[in-house]
Design a protein around this motif. Structure first.
Motif, short mmCIF file in Angstrom:
data_model
loop_
_atom_site.label_atom_id
_atom_site.label_comp_id
_atom_site.label_asym_id
_atom_site.label_seq_id
_atom_site.Cartn_x
_atom_site.Cartn_y
_atom_site.Cartn_z
N SER A 98 0.85 -1.19 0.00
CA SER A 98 0.00 0.00 0.00
C SER A 98 0.89 1.24 0.00
N LEU A 99 0.33 2.33 -0.45
CA LEU A 99 1.02 3.62 -0.47
C LEU A 99 0.22 4.58 0.39
N SER A 100 0.89 5.27 1.31
CA SER A 100 0.19 6.28 2.11
C SER A 100 0.87 7.62 1.91
N LEU A 101 0.05 8.65 1.81
CA LEU A 101 0.52 10.03 1.68
C LEU A 101 0.07 10.75 2.93
N GLU A 102 1.05 11.22 3.72
CA GLU A 102 0.73 11.79 5.03
C GLU A 102 1.56 13.04 5.27
N ARG A 103 1.13 13.80 6.25
CA ARG A 103 1.87 14.95 6.73
C ARG A 103 2.24 14.64 8.17
N GLU A 104 3.47 14.95 8.52
CA GLU A 104 3.96 14.58 9.85
C GLU A 104 4.65 15.76 10.51
N THR A 105 4.41 15.89 11.80
CA THR A 105 5.13 16.84 12.64
C THR A 105 5.89 16.02 13.67
N ILE A 106 7.19 16.29 13.77
CA ILE A 106 8.01 15.66 14.79
C ILE A 106 8.63 16.78 15.62
N VAL A 107 8.46 16.70 16.92
CA VAL A 107 9.07 17.66 17.83
C VAL A 107 10.34 17.01 18.37
N GLY A 115 24.52 14.97 23.28
CA GLY A 115 25.06 15.69 22.14
C GLY A 115 24.24 15.51 20.87
N ARG A 116 22.92 15.33 21.02
CA ARG A 116 22.08 15.11 19.84
C ARG A 116 20.66 15.54 20.10
N TRP A 117 19.86 15.50 19.08
CA TRP A 117 18.44 15.80 19.16
C TRP A 117 17.68 14.48 19.17
N LEU A 118 16.71 14.34 20.06
CA LEU A 118 15.83 13.17 20.09
C LEU A 118 14.40 13.63 19.87
N ALA A 119 13.63 12.83 19.16
CA ALA A 119 12.23 13.13 18.95
C ALA A 119 11.47 12.87 20.25
N CYS A 120 10.62 13.82 20.62
CA CYS A 120 9.83 13.66 21.86
C CYS A 120 8.33 13.66 21.57
N HIS A 121 7.95 13.96 20.33
CA HIS A 121 6.54 13.87 19.95
C HIS A 121 6.45 13.72 18.44
N GLU A 122 5.54 12.86 18.01
CA GLU A 122 5.29 12.66 16.59
C GLU A 122 3.79 12.69 16.36
N HIS A 123 3.38 13.45 15.36
CA HIS A 123 1.97 13.53 14.99
C HIS A 123 1.88 13.27 13.49
N LEU A 124 1.16 12.22 13.13
CA LEU A 124 1.02 11.82 11.73
C LEU A 124 -0.44 11.99 11.31
N SER A 125 -0.66 12.73 10.22
CA SER A 125 -2.01 12.99 9.71
C SER A 125 -2.10 12.54 8.26
N ALA A 126 -3.29 12.13 7.86
CA ALA A 126 -3.52 11.84 6.45
C ALA A 126 -3.37 13.14 5.67
N MET A 127 -2.82 13.03 4.46
CA MET A 127 -2.70 14.21 3.61
C MET A 127 -4.10 14.68 3.25
N PRO A 128 -4.35 15.99 3.33
CA PRO A 128 -5.68 16.48 3.01
C PRO A 128 -6.03 16.19 1.55
N GLU A 129 -7.30 15.94 1.32
CA GLU A 129 -7.79 15.74 -0.05
C GLU A 129 -7.73 17.07 -0.79
N PRO A 130 -7.39 17.06 -2.06
CA PRO A 130 -7.41 18.33 -2.81
C PRO A 130 -8.83 18.90 -2.85
N ARG A 131 -8.92 20.19 -2.75
CA ARG A 131 -10.23 20.85 -2.79
C ARG A 131 -10.71 20.90 -4.24
N PRO A 132 -11.99 20.67 -4.43
CA PRO A 132 -12.51 20.78 -5.81
C PRO A 132 -12.43 22.22 -6.29
N SER A 133 -12.12 22.41 -7.56
CA SER A 133 -12.08 23.78 -8.08
C SER A 133 -13.52 24.28 -8.32
N THR A 134 -13.66 25.54 -8.12
CA THR A 134 -15.01 26.13 -8.27
C THR A 134 -15.10 26.95 -9.52
#
Length: 134
Positions: A98-107, A115-134
């Protein structure tokens, strides 16, 4: 602290995800990390909770085949950085691809002792559907 360091931490996290390297992937998150996935009914409130779910997925035949990160953005906020990107992921689940298209925020939180950055929060959302043109 720099944007480049955060981008490198994100690159390493995605690379571990793509290679199905469980240790490296979960090593990129702090123990107290939280996770919100649009595919899960409830937030996962620790790295251990997500790892338990991840390992159950793997037992069911879950495998990451490819993952591409694009439209990357970093906002530095002191010892915290917000990383946003679009993610195209190809998975195999129980033999079906399967193929998934998503938008993700990682804090990410800077870990001076490590001596590094670690992820402390991840939020994964489905990519919004394109809006129909009017």
């Amino acid at each position: 602290m720099s944007t480049q360091q955060v981008l490198e931490a994100a690159r390493q996290l995605v690379a571990a995800f793509v290679s199905n390297d469980t240790e490296a992937y979960f090593g990129a998150f702090s123990e107290d990390a939280s996770f919100v996935f649009h595919t899960c009914e409830q937030p996962l409130l620790s790295r251990a909770a997500y790892r338990e779910l991840w390992e159950s997925w793997q037992r069911e035949g879950f495998e990451v085949l490819a993952c591409t990160s694009s439209n990357q953005f970093v906002s530095l906020q002191g010892d915290v950085a917000i990383f946003i990107h679009d993610v195209s992921t190809r998975l195999r689940i129980q033999g079906s691809e399967s193929l998934s298209l998503e938008r993700e925020t990682i804090v990410f939180r800077q870990q001076p002792q490590a001596g590094r950055w670690l992820a402390c929060h991840e939020h994964l959302s489905a990519m919004p559907e394109p809006r129909p043109s009017t």
